[in-house]
Design an enzyme around this catalytic site. Sequence first.
Site, PDB file in Angstrom:
ATOM      1  N   ASP A  57       0.846  -1.196   0.000  1.00 44.45           N
ATOM      2  CA  ASP A  57       0.000   0.000   0.000  1.00 44.45           C
ATOM      3  C   ASP A  57       0.883   1.248   0.000  1.00 44.45           C
ATOM      4  OD1 ASP A  57      -1.933  -1.831   0.250  1.00 44.45           O
ATOM      5  OD2 ASP A  57      -2.730  -1.115   2.175  1.00 44.45           O
ATOM      6  N   GLU A  59       3.888   1.612  -1.219  1.00 44.86           N
ATOM      7  CA  GLU A  59       4.487   1.885  -2.535  1.00 44.86           C
ATOM      8  C   GLU A  59       3.449   2.465  -3.498  1.00 44.86           C
ATOM      9  OE1 GLU A  59       7.990  -1.416  -2.917  1.00 44.86           O
ATOM     10  OE2 GLU A  59       5.938  -2.139  -2.727  1.00 44.86           O
ATOM     11  N   ASP A  61       0.910   4.257  -2.625  1.00 48.52           N
ATOM     12  CA  ASP A  61       0.695   5.646  -2.207  1.00 48.52           C
ATOM     13  C   ASP A  61       1.794   6.564  -2.747  1.00 48.52           C
ATOM     14  OD1 ASP A  61      -1.539   4.860  -0.909  1.00 48.52           O
ATOM     15  OD2 ASP A  61      -0.637   4.833   1.096  1.00 48.52           O
ATOM     16  N   SER A 106     -36.311  -7.242 -13.919  1.00 53.88           N
ATOM     17  CA  SER A 106     -36.162  -8.006 -12.683  1.00 53.88           C
ATOM     18  C   SER A 106     -35.877  -9.467 -13.020  1.00 53.88           C
ATOM     19  CB  SER A 106     -37.477  -7.932 -11.948  1.00 53.88           C
ATOM     20  OG  SER A 106     -37.316  -7.392 -10.716  1.00 53.88           O
ATOM     21  N   GLU A 140     -24.240 -17.794 -11.465  1.00 53.74           N
ATOM     22  CA  GLU A 140     -23.361 -16.849 -10.780  1.00 53.74           C
ATOM     23  C   GLU A 140     -24.051 -16.310  -9.529  1.00 53.74           C
ATOM     24  OE1 GLU A 140     -24.291 -13.086 -13.723  1.00 53.74           O
ATOM     25  OE2 GLU A 140     -22.916 -14.637 -14.388  1.00 53.74           O
ATOM     26  N   LYS A 142     -26.006 -14.136  -6.826  1.00 54.81           N
ATOM     27  CA  LYS A 142     -26.960 -13.034  -6.853  1.00 54.81           C
ATOM     28  C   LYS A 142     -26.525 -12.088  -5.739  1.00 54.81           C
ATOM     29  CE  LYS A 142     -31.859 -11.953  -7.166  1.00 54.81           C
ATOM     30  NZ  LYS A 142     -31.774 -10.723  -6.411  1.00 54.81           N
ATOM     31  N   ASP A 144     -26.118  -9.095  -3.235  1.00 57.46           N
ATOM     32  CA  ASP A 144     -27.151  -8.371  -2.498  1.00 57.46           C
ATOM     33  C   ASP A 144     -26.636  -6.992  -2.103  1.00 57.46           C
ATOM     34  OD1 ASP A 144     -29.560  -7.984  -1.365  1.00 57.46           O
ATOM     35  OD2 ASP A 144     -29.195  -9.192   0.419  1.00 57.46           O
ATOM     36  N   ARG A 163     -30.517   1.766 -10.481  1.00 61.37           N
ATOM     37  CA  ARG A 163     -31.518   1.073 -11.274  1.00 61.37           C
ATOM     38  C   ARG A 163     -32.810   1.890 -11.402  1.00 61.37           C
ATOM     39  NH1 ARG A 163     -35.786  -2.489 -10.397  1.00 61.37           N
ATOM     40  NH2 ARG A 163     -35.996  -4.033 -12.043  1.00 61.37           N
ATOM     41  N   GLU A 201     -23.543  -4.727  -9.536  1.00 58.86           N
ATOM     42  CA  GLU A 201     -24.020  -4.503  -8.176  1.00 58.86           C
ATOM     43  C   GLU A 201     -22.879  -3.890  -7.370  1.00 58.86           C
ATOM     44  OE1 GLU A 201     -27.158  -5.707  -8.078  1.00 58.86           O
ATOM     45  OE2 GLU A 201     -27.666  -5.885  -5.959  1.00 58.86           O
ATOM     46  N   TYR A 253     -22.038  -8.050 -13.847  1.00 61.76           N
ATOM     47  CA  TYR A 253     -22.529  -9.388 -14.189  1.00 61.76           C
ATOM     48  C   TYR A 253     -23.257  -9.459 -15.520  1.00 61.76           C
ATOM     49  CZ  TYR A 253     -26.624  -7.311 -12.035  1.00 61.76           C
ATOM     50  OH  TYR A 253     -27.639  -6.465 -11.719  1.00 61.76           O
ATOM     51  N   LYS A 334     -28.510 -18.402 -15.787  1.00 61.61           N
ATOM     52  CA  LYS A 334     -28.745 -17.754 -17.085  1.00 61.61           C
ATOM     53  C   LYS A 334     -28.473 -18.741 -18.206  1.00 61.61           C
ATOM     54  CE  LYS A 334     -27.244 -13.309 -15.246  1.00 61.61           C
ATOM     55  NZ  LYS A 334     -26.210 -12.276 -15.163  1.00 61.61           N
ATOM     56  N   LYS A 358     -33.346 -18.468  -4.998  1.00 64.54           N
ATOM     57  CA  LYS A 358     -33.235 -17.744  -3.729  1.00 64.54           C
ATOM     58  C   LYS A 358     -32.812 -18.701  -2.616  1.00 64.54           C
ATOM     59  CE  LYS A 358     -34.439 -13.829  -3.353  1.00 64.54           C
ATOM     60  NZ  LYS A 358     -35.387 -12.815  -3.564  1.00 64.54           N
ATOM     61  N   CYS A 452     -36.940 -19.440  42.199  1.00 66.13           N
ATOM     62  CA  CYS A 452     -36.453 -20.426  41.243  1.00 66.13           C
ATOM     63  C   CYS A 452     -37.636 -21.268  40.757  1.00 66.13           C
ATOM     64  CB  CYS A 452     -35.411 -21.319  41.895  1.00 66.13           C
ATOM     65  SG  CYS A 452     -34.931 -22.697  40.832  1.00 66.13           S
ATOM     66  N   CYS A 455     -36.796 -25.087  42.260  1.00 65.36           N
ATOM     67  CA  CYS A 455     -36.766 -25.432  43.688  1.00 65.36           C
ATOM     68  C   CYS A 455     -37.419 -24.383  44.573  1.00 65.36           C
ATOM     69  CB  CYS A 455     -35.329 -25.678  44.135  1.00 65.36           C
ATOM     70  SG  CYS A 455     -34.345 -24.176  44.189  1.00 65.36           S
ATOM     71  N   CYS A 470     -30.309 -18.716  41.013  1.00 64.48           N
ATOM     72  CA  CYS A 470     -30.794 -19.523  42.122  1.00 64.48           C
ATOM     73  C   CYS A 470     -29.535 -19.978  42.850  1.00 64.48           C
ATOM     74  CB  CYS A 470     -31.560 -20.727  41.571  1.00 64.48           C
ATOM     75  SG  CYS A 470     -31.728 -22.052  42.777  1.00 64.48           S
ATOM     76  N   CYS A 475     -30.303 -27.495  44.058  1.00 65.76           N
ATOM     77  CA  CYS A 475     -31.464 -27.373  43.161  1.00 65.76           C
ATOM     78  C   CYS A 475     -31.362 -28.448  42.078  1.00 65.76           C
ATOM     79  CB  CYS A 475     -31.483 -25.977  42.552  1.00 65.76           C
ATOM     80  SG  CYS A 475     -32.632 -25.787  41.188  1.00 65.76           S
TER      81      CYS A 475
END
Length: 720
Positions: A57, A59, A61, A106, A140, A142, A144, A163, A201, A253, A334, A358, A452, A455, A470, A475
């Site tokens: 990181d 390098e 930067d 959809s 593939e 889905k 979220d 969308r 997504e 996708y 698909k 799903k 309790c 008991c 208790c 007990c």
Amino acid sequence: MYSTEQQRVLFEQTKQLLQPDGHAPADDAFARAELLRNLIRFHEWRYYVQNDPLVSDFEYDLLYKQLQDLEAQFPEVQAEDSPTRRVSPDLTENFTLVAHLTPMLSLGNSYDAADLNTFDEQVKKLCGLPKEADIAYCVEPKYDGGTIALVYENDQLLRGATRGNGEQGDDITPNMRTLRTIPLQAAFSEKGIAKAELRGEALIRKENFDKINQKRQEAGETLFANPRNAATGALRMKDPKETAARGLEAFIYQLGYAVDKEGNNILQNFTSHDESIHLLQSLGFKTPLANTGEGQHLPATKTCQNIAEVIDFCLAWQNYRDEYPYELDGMVVKVNLLDLQARCGYTAHHPRWAIAFKFKARQATTRLRDVEFQVGKSGAVTPVAKLEPVALAGVTVSNVSLHNEEFIKTKDIRIGDQVLVERAGDVIPYIVKSLAELRNGSEIPVEYPKNCPVCGTELIKPEDEAIWRCENAECEAQVLQRMIFHTSKHAMDIEGLGESTIERFYKLGWLHSIADLYRLDYDAIAKLEGFGEKSAANMRKAIDKAKQNPIYRLLHSLSILHLGQKGSRLLAAEIGHVLDLCAWDIERYVEIKDIGPVLAKNVQHFFQNPKNVALLQTMEQLGVNLTQTDDDKKPESAVDGPLSGKNILFTGTLSTCTREEAEAMAAAAGAHLASGVSKNLHILVAGEKAGSKLKKAEALGTVEIWTEAEFLEKIDQKPV
Ligand code: IVH
């Protein structure tokens, strides 16, 4: 995207620029800026898309800073698609609506193998193919998160949009430009594409989500319910800097639209969906083909030859979803060949060539029938919700812990309420909230018992605790729970003597205290239904074996409040015989590092009680070992050595000793033996032919990797 040779050259150029006296090979500012931009783009692709950075990181930067400085010094070298121009300084007041180049539809849903088979039959009918034909499908994840559409024209990112209603979405271009997984330029023209629209997504990694919520909690802000909400919110920030700060990643996708210079639709030039995804991946986009790094053991996408393979792959992912670093709510299936897709066509709502599978829901609402109060082995009284049984992620849930009185009060949970229950992965199900808006007035507030439930002893709640207890050690409920714990894996580890068997023996009147476990009548057991000579003999063997356990196991098995395995080990290392503890005062306990005054008091209290002493004496007479063994002498955590406090793991074949010997040496040097590669691992010793563990540790970047020789060297430095 980049050939091996190109990558080698880019890497060499990077190294050269990073040398302290490294002169850029190009001396005019334009060429230098161009070189820096190319290098930074390349390293961003390696880091964000490939998940496999070539430089640190730091390098990266440095390169970035060089470019920023150059652009500040010579404004004429600035370019719209420069990696430094991701975050625009302007705030967006209101997003403008833009029309998508083709509508964003959809997906239809499926939930099980039968639904997928029906879908497959439907596809064959639409394609005019016989029932026996095999259709190839691309499957593939889905994802979220928040849906996005990106338009590229003349190889430049022109626009990013949400969308929206599927026809039009919000123009969120300044925000989209901040995502390092979205190239600001991509060589579409080399593939004959003048203008393209990509669908994907925007997501937040689960671990990143946890950090975001942690920060919000510290700042007193409301928490996001899930990564999707955090992602969709981030897409629509007014200040692109805030989008950038959420660390969104875009997975592409679908190639939704593609035209050539003349404006002709060239989508159908591709033969299959997976071909278009490979193209997008090769242009530098993150697609389902991307390797997401540690934790991904299943490929995210597969071209299946028929629906049976699709079903297997979807079901495998249903079990695997929790290990994937991003939230998924299913898989998308698909039809792979584009000419077959064309034959299937569309409804107004979704393509007929694709369907979502799903995953089983992890949340559900159900009715709280009652609340029962259960007494644990140390007397803790826990409220348990009795629910109308409900299926959650493949398991029927009817009992859920309500933890304590405070939990019930803050969530205002009442008997008769509809409650929202969640079960995520291996996590124990819990009640998220009660749905107060669905009440009809017949719901009854939960009344916490004063005594309790087993008991009748009055319950006590120490001021700094959340739990009512208790305090009657006799007990019945406590006695039974203590027996169950005594035989469990963590304690005496008696195989075949689990909860249901103990409950059965208890009901038969055979068990009154843990000592009775060591004087069972095996002839009587052999006659019980479901047992027999053989099971009774096996049980006897397991119990006889447990009698020889080291005393740290016995100490742990006694259910002394707050005395866990570590404390038991620390104590066992200090005593010749368990009953030596009868003579110990508080001071003697707290002399041991890591034993505090509260635990000291609990243990002392236990050994001052004549009933407990008598119980242990009886157990000793019955053959249970109370004397320190060699195993007790060296508690792992108490060894002081060159590897104290380090978690270590061995992998591959060692050449000078066996794995067991190496582990014993490591433990003797104070190390703790880890069971796998995780963020908590400090050292991985890699022998010959080290495989996935080594790879995983390297990818983590936080684990020290030693050779066998290095390990032996460290051990030799150990003070004798
Ligand atoms: S394909 C015409 N593939 O699911 C193609 N959608 O109901 C339709 N989604 O919000 C979409 N992962 O953003 C497709 N691999 C994937 C997807 C995916 C997530 C989302 C999509 C939309 C919803 C479709």
